[in-house]
Design a protein around this motif. Structure first.
Motif, PDB file in Angstrom:
ATOM      1  N   ALA A  92       0.841  -1.204   0.000  1.00 37.89           N
ATOM      2  CA  ALA A  92       0.000   0.000   0.000  1.00 37.89           C
ATOM      3  C   ALA A  92       0.873   1.250   0.000  1.00 37.89           C
ATOM      4  O   ALA A  92       0.597   2.212  -0.728  1.00 37.89           O
ATOM      5  CB  ALA A  92      -0.939   0.001   1.208  1.00 37.89           C
ATOM      6  N   TYR A  93       1.925   1.233   0.793  1.00 33.99           N
ATOM      7  CA  TYR A  93       2.838   2.374   0.839  1.00 33.99           C
ATOM      8  C   TYR A  93       3.505   2.578  -0.529  1.00 33.99           C
ATOM      9  O   TYR A  93       3.552   3.705  -1.038  1.00 33.99           O
ATOM     10  CB  TYR A  93       3.890   2.141   1.929  1.00 33.99           C
TER      11      TYR A  93
ATOM     12  N   LEU B 189       0.935   4.006  -2.877  1.00 33.73           N
ATOM     13  CA  LEU B 189       0.670   5.425  -2.609  1.00 33.73           C
ATOM     14  C   LEU B 189       1.808   6.294  -3.134  1.00 33.73           C
ATOM     15  O   LEU B 189       1.564   7.311  -3.790  1.00 33.73           O
ATOM     16  CB  LEU B 189       0.460   5.659  -1.109  1.00 33.73           C
TER      17      LEU B 189
ATOM     18  N   PHE C  99       1.547   6.409  -6.925  1.00 38.31           N
ATOM     19  CA  PHE C  99       0.430   7.263  -7.368  1.00 38.31           C
ATOM     20  C   PHE C  99       0.745   8.739  -7.166  1.00 38.31           C
ATOM     21  O   PHE C  99       0.401   9.580  -7.991  1.00 38.31           O
ATOM     22  CB  PHE C  99      -0.864   6.904  -6.626  1.00 38.31           C
ATOM     23  N   LEU C 100       1.386   9.065  -6.042  1.00 31.69           N
ATOM     24  CA  LEU C 100       1.736  10.460  -5.784  1.00 31.69           C
ATOM     25  C   LEU C 100       2.786  10.957  -6.776  1.00 31.69           C
ATOM     26  O   LEU C 100       2.735  12.109  -7.204  1.00 31.69           O
ATOM     27  CB  LEU C 100       2.221  10.637  -4.342  1.00 31.69           C
TER      28      LEU C 100
ATOM     29  N   THR D 161      -5.038  15.327   1.684  1.00 25.27           N
ATOM     30  CA  THR D 161      -3.835  14.812   2.343  1.00 25.27           C
ATOM     31  C   THR D 161      -4.196  13.992   3.579  1.00 25.27           C
ATOM     32  O   THR D 161      -3.676  12.886   3.787  1.00 25.27           O
ATOM     33  CB  THR D 161      -2.894  15.976   2.730  1.00 25.27           C
TER      34      THR D 161
ATOM     35  N   LEU E  61      -5.837  10.703   2.513  1.00 15.88           N
ATOM     36  CA  LEU E  61      -4.862   9.711   2.046  1.00 15.88           C
ATOM     37  C   LEU E  61      -4.204   9.007   3.236  1.00 15.88           C
ATOM     38  O   LEU E  61      -4.036   7.786   3.233  1.00 15.88           O
ATOM     39  CB  LEU E  61      -3.803  10.361   1.157  1.00 15.88           C
TER      40      LEU E  61
ATOM     41  N   THR F  56      -6.725   6.688   4.841  1.00 13.26           N
ATOM     42  CA  THR F  56      -6.920   5.516   3.988  1.00 13.26           C
ATOM     43  C   THR F  56      -5.765   4.540   4.158  1.00 13.26           C
ATOM     44  O   THR F  56      -5.977   3.322   4.266  1.00 13.26           O
ATOM     45  CB  THR F  56      -7.064   5.941   2.511  1.00 13.26           C
ATOM     46  N   LEU F  57      -4.541   5.037   4.191  1.00 10.77           N
ATOM     47  CA  LEU F  57      -3.385   4.171   4.390  1.00 10.77           C
ATOM     48  C   LEU F  57      -3.492   3.444   5.732  1.00 10.77           C
ATOM     49  O   LEU F  57      -3.249   2.235   5.807  1.00 10.77           O
ATOM     50  CB  LEU F  57      -2.084   4.981   4.311  1.00 10.77           C
TER      51      LEU F  57
ATOM     52  N   LEU G 210      -6.042   0.548  -2.715  1.00 14.27           N
ATOM     53  CA  LEU G 210      -5.386   1.217  -3.835  1.00 14.27           C
ATOM     54  C   LEU G 210      -6.406   1.952  -4.696  1.00 14.27           C
ATOM     55  O   LEU G 210      -6.136   3.047  -5.196  1.00 14.27           O
ATOM     56  CB  LEU G 210      -4.587   0.214  -4.665  1.00 14.27           C
TER      57      LEU G 210
ATOM     58  N   PHE H 165      -7.091   5.188  -2.991  1.00 13.00           N
ATOM     59  CA  PHE H 165      -6.022   6.147  -3.282  1.00 13.00           C
ATOM     60  C   PHE H 165      -6.235   6.801  -4.639  1.00 13.00           C
ATOM     61  O   PHE H 165      -6.165   8.015  -4.785  1.00 13.00           O
ATOM     62  CB  PHE H 165      -4.646   5.470  -3.287  1.00 13.00           C
TER      63      PHE H 165
ATOM     64  N   ILE I  43      -6.967  10.795  -5.324  1.00 16.05           N
ATOM     65  CA  ILE I  43      -6.006  11.556  -6.128  1.00 16.05           C
ATOM     66  C   ILE I  43      -6.667  12.058  -7.411  1.00 16.05           C
ATOM     67  O   ILE I  43      -6.451  13.204  -7.821  1.00 16.05           O
ATOM     68  CB  ILE I  43      -4.754  10.708  -6.415  1.00 16.05           C
TER      69      ILE I  43
END
Length: 177
Positions: A23-24, A27, A30-31, A50, A53, A56-57, A72, A75, A79
């Motif tokens: 997941a990290y 993220l 995606f960022l 922010t 996000l 969600t994480l 995901l 995310f 975004i």
């Protein structure tokens, strides 16, 4: 009972490590794809994204009922919505005014604008604290204080004090009384 609060199972720990790492990584990817604007705290909407996000994480990491694919997708949804709102804000001034607050002039040429303080629910003590925190200047050395769209304070020193660049009054928000 106490044992369950401290340790439930190795499979839970393994899931947290595996899903957390993926997941990290997702993220971060995606960022990077969405660009710097996604995490720029330019206005309240950006701050909400922010925080969402991060929330969600945390949910993906700790809730076994949320699958990695669902997280995901969350995310990407956040975004994409932030990207859409930013794009529409650039394209339409009306839309921008709808989702973004304007900066507010709180002090100008040594005069505290009481009406602006009331509208923004800021006390004069908080204003003085912002001056000390942001510039270290005395109140008499400050040309203007602006409450920015993101909730931060900009303290503009008087020209010629050696405390920074000269400012142009045209760059300041218009006082509202």
């Amino acid at each position: 009972m106490i044992e369950e609060m401290l340790f439930q199972s190795w499979s839970g720990i393994l899931r947290t490590l595996l899903v957390g790492t993926l997941a990290y990584a997702g993220l971060v990817a995606f960022l990077r794809i969405s660009g710097k604007r996604t995490l720029a705290k330019l206005n309240a909407f950006d701050l909400v994204v922010t925080v969402a996000l991060g929330s969600t994480l945390a949910t993906i990491l700790l809730s076994e009922s949320v699958a990695l694919a669902e997280g995901l997708t969350a995310f990407v949804t956040l975004i994409a919505l932030q990207y859409l709102v930013a794009k529409l804000s650039v394209a339409s001034d009306g839309f921008a005014r709808l989702v973004r607050s304007e900066p507010t002039l709180l002090m100008h040429e040594g005069r505290v604008l009481q009406g602006a303080l009331r509208r923004e629910r800021i006390t004069e003590e908080e204003l003085i604290s912002a001056i000390r925190t942001n510039s270290g200047a005395a109140r008499k050395d400050v040309a203007a204080v602006v409450l920015e769209s993101d909730g931060s304070f900009s303290v503009i020193p008087k020209p010629g004090d050696g405390g920074g660049a000269d400012y142009a009054s045209a760059d300041l928000p218009k006082p509202h009384g």
